[in-house]
Scaffold this motif. Sequence first.
Motif, PDB file in Angstrom:
ATOM      1  N   UNK A  76     -77.645  -1.188  22.921  1.00  0.00           N
ATOM      2  CA  UNK A  76     -77.620  -2.542  22.324  1.00  0.00           C
ATOM      3  C   UNK A  76     -79.208  -3.159  22.173  1.00  0.00           C
ATOM      4  N   UNK A  77     -79.713  -3.214  23.383  1.00  0.00           N
ATOM      5  CA  UNK A  77     -81.289  -3.818  23.486  1.00  0.00           C
ATOM      6  C   UNK A  77     -82.167  -3.150  22.520  1.00  0.00           C
ATOM      7  N   UNK A  78     -82.063  -1.939  22.411  1.00  0.00           N
ATOM      8  CA  UNK A  78     -82.898  -1.091  21.674  1.00  0.00           C
ATOM      9  C   UNK A  78     -82.542  -1.401  20.118  1.00  0.00           C
ATOM     10  N   UNK A 109     -81.122  -4.277  18.962  1.00  0.00           N
ATOM     11  CA  UNK A 109     -81.722  -5.703  18.891  1.00  0.00           C
ATOM     12  C   UNK A 109     -83.321  -5.523  18.466  1.00  0.00           C
TER      13      UNK A 109
END
Lengths: 437, 514
Positions: free
Chosen positions: B127-129, B131
Amino acid sequence: MLAAVGVSSLDDLFETIPAEVRFDGRLDLPEPAAEADVWRELSGLAARNRPADELVSFLGGGIYDTFVPAVVEAVTSRSEFLTSYTPYQAERSQGVLQAIFEYQTAICELTGLDVSNASMYDGATALAEAAILAAAHGGRPGGRIVVSGGVHPEYVQVLATETHGLGPAPVVIADDGGGLTSAAALRAAVDAQTAAVVISQPSFFGGIEDLAAAARIAHDAGALLIVVADPLALGVLASPGQEGADIAVGEGQSLGNYQNFGGPGFGFFAARKELTRRLPGRIVGETVDGEGRRGFVLTLQTREQHIRRERATSNICSNHALNALAGLVYLSWLGKDGLPALALQLARSAAYLRERLLGVPGVEPYTRGPVFREFAVTLPVAAGDLVAALAQRGYLAGLDLGRFWPERGNTLLLAVSESRTRAEIDAFVEEVSAHLD
Amino acid sequence: MRTLTETPRRATKPGAPPPGIRTIYEKSRPGRRAYSLPQTGVPEVSLDELFPGVARRRRPARLPQIAEVDLVRHFTELSGRDYGVETGIYPLGSCTMKYNPKVNELVAALPGVRGLHPYEPEELVQGALELMDTLSRWLAEIAGLARTTLQPAAGAHGELTGLLLVRAYHEDRGAEPHIALIPDTAHGTNPASVVMAGYEPATMPSDARGGIDVAAVRRFVNEHAGDIACLMLTNPNTLGLFETDIVEVARIVHEAGGLLYYDGANSNAVLGRSRPGDMGFDIVHFNTHKTFSTPHGGGGPGAGPVVVRDILEPYLPVPVLKKTAAHQYTLDYDRPRSIGKVRSFYGNFGVLVRAYAYIRALGAEGLREVSDAAVLNATYVMAGVRDLFDVPYERPVMHEFVVSAEPLRAHGVRALDVAKRLLDYGVHPPTTYFPLIVKEALMIEPTETESRDDLDAFVAAVRAVVGEARSDPELLRTAPHTMPVGRLDEVAAARNPVLSQRFPDDEVAAARPT
């Protein structure tokens, strides 16, 4: 308002932009979203991540899951701290200025050095600035930086990148095979062209370095000693200043800041008094007003880019003031007694985890001697495989050092937080043992 | 905000004792504490056993000993002496002190955002990547360029990164130019960054219209053929004026083999109205904390992502985000022509999340409205105060403007005095003495988030202060009068630096014969 400024449309306000560079299309971005939808979308993205504290984490390598007490956010969320900028108007910014002064004091106390600036971006860029200070702004112009192999590999990379245009590439000397700096190798690498020696305390592999020996070697050659320090380790270990360092830098994240996927935390930067006017970044000093009332101001600004431009000691403008404030609140929460108590707890837990792990057949020590909160071991299997397998079991088992050095694919770096219990450590060691069986 | 009828003069009566300012160290009392440590059950080994033969601290760091309530009260007291965007208008030119939506803070505090360790296995941070990848593409679209690195931690750090990319580009071609052109209106960070990148800055004069002097650029480039690494430009520039000759300037620099660097500090003026890539720039940094809203935190943190034209993509810092065949995001470190790394890990992720939330909320239409309102507000304030000052360049302004307080010198009043007196009116003053080419400069950037009411009140405050400059100049020269302290002695602070707490035991040690 349009009438008040004498135009008939918003487009008229942009007439000054030549037609050939005016953008008449629509940016290819999503439709505007209501706050509830923004919240939902970002919650969804966040939910596709596993926060380290939902797992039992032994991950370190420069970012740590030290507990953040509630007072930190209570202070940093106060709007006057949160939504102000660099305190250029001293009379209306006495709170921020005093907080920075108190932060500088805390950093001087930790590092045993005379002066601290108001913060840097992170530990790695703080190190690069320290090297630039040594090589470009005094000491030995154009001199070489000699870096211990026990310094964080990403810091070394940032140091090499950021100083690429300024002088010779830094020389990195391999560690002694046990995660520490070899005094003989260091002595051999240092000469009359060396501007500074860089050593990490503890080393990236968690071992305790002999700073006094490194200081002697650096100073015998007329070079500066730069120490990259873990601020919590300084609760028990001799401070860089006590051991003869000229500059101490490091990552302040584990002082009251969340892990944030690596940023923002903050970098700290402290030095001996003689280097004061060569420091990068903001510095706050104490003074008085016309009626003799005590106050605080940004000072020694003739070092800085907004005054000195190309002759500035650094280009830094925005720093990490809010993260440094979190660091100050955290250090005040710990206080004089809490810091050594926490440091002792970390060292005990690390020693216990290491002892237990080394009892597992096939697990061998990498880091030699005492360790602080972190250490490396070698495994009979690829570290990456163990990490992947234990992630399935609810553990972040540590850092596969093959990430930085292909030849260290069997080496695992593990860290503890002060919250890790004996029961969690025991269960983890059982899991490792079962995996290696 | 105060009205004209209750003009503030002096807060403290003559002879009143100065309020006692105490640091947290001076509030420390032995035995008090706020901390607690968890029980771990781990064997309680002694320090001597843990660290045999290791040099330990001789004395503990003199951190305060303070109860939690006193700790909180201390910082509450401190914050009461400060002023932020949430206190009122903060028209600090070049700093884009806009209001920051609260939802940004909420999303940045999600456990799946602030609780992530940078070395977690990639499968656990998809999810962070994602984003980061999405934000990278949005920033590239806004810039009109191809690829983004999110790694730089602030605007100045983005500048250094961009200049290192310039260097890598030239080195890859076997060229060794060493000059970076900078207009005399540039932010101080530009020349400082040039020097850190190992280049030499050459200052280009401004012309009579407040733009970079094209003829001077042409002449300089001809005289230094083969030696031009790049030109750095802010557009609109620090005078708040659009550089209308940008296409011609870009052509001259590109023909000389140089690259064009866009200092995005003033992007708030042109979102969705003009794109640096379309102007001819090859490299752009955004100050996401300004343009895309992160509270400035008393000095930071910010973030300074850099967006580049495709020809510069091979040199971007590692790691670069990549999507695998299995639609998983991965961090690619295998980039042989990369400049390396400019920061540990991946950048100021917590700040980038706020930029994502901001752009997502506003979309293309909203971002355009940001710039529309920013330019309208600056133009409106300019109209309200221009008759009081010298206007150095008679041109339409964009998101900020610069006037000169030179006419007030006849009354013995300086720009600094105007700024200090504005504090008494409960507003934050503008930036002073910048850009350097305008004497007694006042640089005003109201931003788009101020209402007409607040703009009117600010204009009224400025008008009142200028009125006082004529009728009672001493009132300005001795301002501020209502702050916790009066004007502070900066000369003494620099001459005899006191940069940390003086402890009583230091004085004991200093008095001891050595």
